[in-house]
Motif scaffolding. Structure first.
Motif, PDB file in Angstrom:
ATOM      1  N   ARG A  53      -6.297  -6.651  -1.175  1.00 29.88           N
ATOM      2  CA  ARG A  53      -5.195  -5.711  -1.437  1.00 29.88           C
ATOM      3  C   ARG A  53      -5.738  -4.352  -1.841  1.00 29.88           C
ATOM      4  O   ARG A  53      -5.297  -3.316  -1.339  1.00 29.88           O
ATOM      5  CB  ARG A  53      -4.269  -6.270  -2.520  1.00 29.88           C
ATOM      6  CG  ARG A  53      -3.059  -5.362  -2.840  1.00 29.88           C
ATOM      7  CD  ARG A  53      -2.208  -5.973  -3.942  1.00 29.88           C
ATOM      8  NE  ARG A  53      -1.772  -7.298  -3.567  1.00 29.88           N
ATOM      9  CZ  ARG A  53      -1.506  -8.276  -4.437  1.00 29.88           C
ATOM     10  NH1 ARG A  53      -1.700  -8.082  -5.741  1.00 29.88           N
ATOM     11  NH2 ARG A  53      -1.085  -9.445  -4.013  1.00 29.88           N
ATOM     12  N   TRP A  54      -6.711  -4.341  -2.738  1.00 30.80           N
ATOM     13  CA  TRP A  54      -7.274  -3.064  -3.188  1.00 30.80           C
ATOM     14  C   TRP A  54      -8.013  -2.349  -2.063  1.00 30.80           C
ATOM     15  O   TRP A  54      -7.951  -1.118  -1.944  1.00 30.80           O
ATOM     16  CB  TRP A  54      -8.196  -3.291  -4.386  1.00 30.80           C
ATOM     17  CG  TRP A  54      -7.431  -3.493  -5.654  1.00 30.80           C
ATOM     18  CD1 TRP A  54      -7.259  -4.643  -6.349  1.00 30.80           C
ATOM     19  CD2 TRP A  54      -6.687  -2.481  -6.361  1.00 30.80           C
ATOM     20  NE1 TRP A  54      -6.452  -4.438  -7.444  1.00 30.80           N
ATOM     21  CE2 TRP A  54      -6.097  -3.116  -7.479  1.00 30.80           C
ATOM     22  CE3 TRP A  54      -6.464  -1.132  -6.168  1.00 30.80           C
ATOM     23  CZ2 TRP A  54      -5.298  -2.436  -8.399  1.00 30.80           C
ATOM     24  CZ3 TRP A  54      -5.671  -0.438  -7.080  1.00 30.80           C
ATOM     25  CH2 TRP A  54      -5.106  -1.091  -8.175  1.00 30.80           C
ATOM     26  N   ALA A  74      -5.198   2.965   3.099  1.00 31.12           N
ATOM     27  CA  ALA A  74      -3.913   3.649   3.213  1.00 31.12           C
ATOM     28  C   ALA A  74      -3.939   5.005   2.512  1.00 31.12           C
ATOM     29  O   ALA A  74      -3.313   5.967   2.973  1.00 31.12           O
ATOM     30  CB  ALA A  74      -2.799   2.777   2.632  1.00 31.12           C
ATOM     31  N   THR A 128       0.819  -1.216   0.000  1.00 31.46           N
ATOM     32  CA  THR A 128       0.000   0.000   0.000  1.00 31.46           C
ATOM     33  C   THR A 128       0.856   1.270   0.000  1.00 31.46           C
ATOM     34  O   THR A 128       0.300   2.381   0.009  1.00 31.46           O
ATOM     35  CB  THR A 128      -0.914   0.046   1.241  1.00 31.46           C
ATOM     36  OG1 THR A 128      -0.117   0.216   2.428  1.00 31.46           O
ATOM     37  CG2 THR A 128      -1.732  -1.231   1.370  1.00 31.46           C
ATOM     38  N   ARG A 172      -7.256  -2.539   1.171  1.00 34.07           N
ATOM     39  CA  ARG A 172      -6.239  -1.984   2.062  1.00 34.07           C
ATOM     40  C   ARG A 172      -5.557  -0.770   1.442  1.00 34.07           C
ATOM     41  O   ARG A 172      -5.199   0.194   2.145  1.00 34.07           O
ATOM     42  CB  ARG A 172      -5.212  -3.056   2.420  1.00 34.07           C
ATOM     43  CG  ARG A 172      -5.770  -4.155   3.308  1.00 34.07           C
ATOM     44  CD  ARG A 172      -4.712  -5.169   3.729  1.00 34.07           C
ATOM     45  NE  ARG A 172      -4.211  -5.959   2.623  1.00 34.07           N
ATOM     46  CZ  ARG A 172      -3.077  -5.753   1.986  1.00 34.07           C
ATOM     47  NH1 ARG A 172      -2.277  -4.743   2.336  1.00 34.07           N
ATOM     48  NH2 ARG A 172      -2.703  -6.531   0.976  1.00 34.07           N
ATOM     49  N   ARG A 173      -5.381  -0.783   0.146  1.00 31.30           N
ATOM     50  CA  ARG A 173      -4.801   0.382  -0.530  1.00 31.30           C
ATOM     51  C   ARG A 173      -5.705   1.600  -0.373  1.00 31.30           C
ATOM     52  O   ARG A 173      -5.228   2.723  -0.196  1.00 31.30           O
ATOM     53  CB  ARG A 173      -4.575   0.082  -2.014  1.00 31.30           C
ATOM     54  CG  ARG A 173      -3.365  -0.796  -2.287  1.00 31.30           C
ATOM     55  CD  ARG A 173      -3.227  -1.092  -3.770  1.00 31.30           C
ATOM     56  NE  ARG A 173      -2.030  -1.862  -4.045  1.00 31.30           N
ATOM     57  CZ  ARG A 173      -1.760  -2.416  -5.222  1.00 31.30           C
ATOM     58  NH1 ARG A 173      -2.628  -2.283  -6.223  1.00 31.30           N
ATOM     59  NH2 ARG A 173      -0.647  -3.111  -5.402  1.00 31.30           N
TER      60      ARG A 173
END
Length: 265
Positions: free
Chosen positions: A249-250, A256, A143, A252-253
């Motif tokens: 993942r997306w 962030a 991230t 969490r990005r």
């Protein structure tokens, strides 16, 4: 039994009374001793990440039926009773240290816990343990901005190399979080391997920059360990990330981007 499987165990703390935040990933000294005895009794050949790296790079074959023991973060038990338990059985291991948590004046996202100090890393090496980087702050690497990602990888490597007096070519991604961009940056930063988590068995065909590991939790039994040592009980890497991993993942990005770098845990 699958002869192609290479179990790579991931431990964190070994203690009786861990802080709540790491308790799920902690085993007691008694459990740990039983796990190590199972490793010895399995007939597998214990090696470090360097041996697996040599095989994956085509430089040297692996010994028959290898097994790897790895430790993340650098908790206070590591250079004491944990290293002693390994040495008593002649078992090598690889320890990945979060430099911001163990170096004087360092800062990391790890919550409070008893940690080792950087000056004891030399003792770990003398006891038969290889040292690798676990970044500076234990952030979610996939991230981060390119600049911050590079700093996490390069600065931690430099701190460890200064303390040990030699190259540190191995990395472990905090909580296993990685991506194609992170893996490429790890290679450019001078690492020869990087371990992920995946909770899977590795193999002689695994990817050098996301070596699969089996994360040992407090609820795992000796029977679980014995199954992994037999090459059973988990899928075998390499394999592609699934849709859930990519979606997480997306997500969490996005977090962030709103609030800045976050703890990987």
């Amino acid at each position: 039994m699958n002869p192609a499987a290479v179990p790579v165990f991931l431990y964190h703390a070994v203690m009786d009374d861990p802080p709540d935040w790491i308790a799920e990933f902690t085993v007691t000294p008694r459990q740990f001793a039983a796990h190590l005895d199972a490793v010895v009794d399995s007939g597998r050949t214990p090696v470090t990440i360097s041996a697996l790296a040599g095989h994956l790079a085509g430089r040297a074959p692996l010994p028959p039926r290898p097994v790897l023991l790895t430790f993340d973060d650098g908790f206070a038990d590591l250079p004491g009773p944990t290293a002693d338990a390994l040495a008593a059985r002649g078992l090598p291991a690889t320890a990945y240290l979060t430099t911001g948590a163990v170096a004087p004046g360092g800062r990391s996202f790890l919550p409070p816990a008893p940690m080792m100090t950087l000056d004891r890393a030399v003792r770990l090496e003398r006891s038969g343990m290889e040292i690798g980087s676990h970044t500076v702050t234990h952030a979610q690497l996939d991230t981060l901005t390119p600049r911050r990602l590079r700093a996490e990888l390069v600065d931690s490597k430099a701190v460890l190399e200064d303390a040990l007096g030699h190259s540190v070519p191995h990395l472990a991604y905090p909580h296993g979080y990685n991506s194609p961009r992170v893996r490429a940056m790890a290679a450019r930063a001078g690492y020869e391997t990087a371990t992920a988590v995946r909770h899977a068995l590795s193999s002689g065909r695994d990817e050098r920059y996301r070596i699969a590991r089996l994360i040992v939790r407090r609820g795992h039994t000796v029977a679980d360990v014995e199954a992994w040592l037999a090459g059973d009980g988990a899928r075998i890497a390499p394999y592609r990330d699934g849709a859930r991993t990519l979606a997480w993942r997306w997500y969490r990005r996005g977090l962030a981007a709103l609030s800045g770098p976050r703890f990987a845990g």
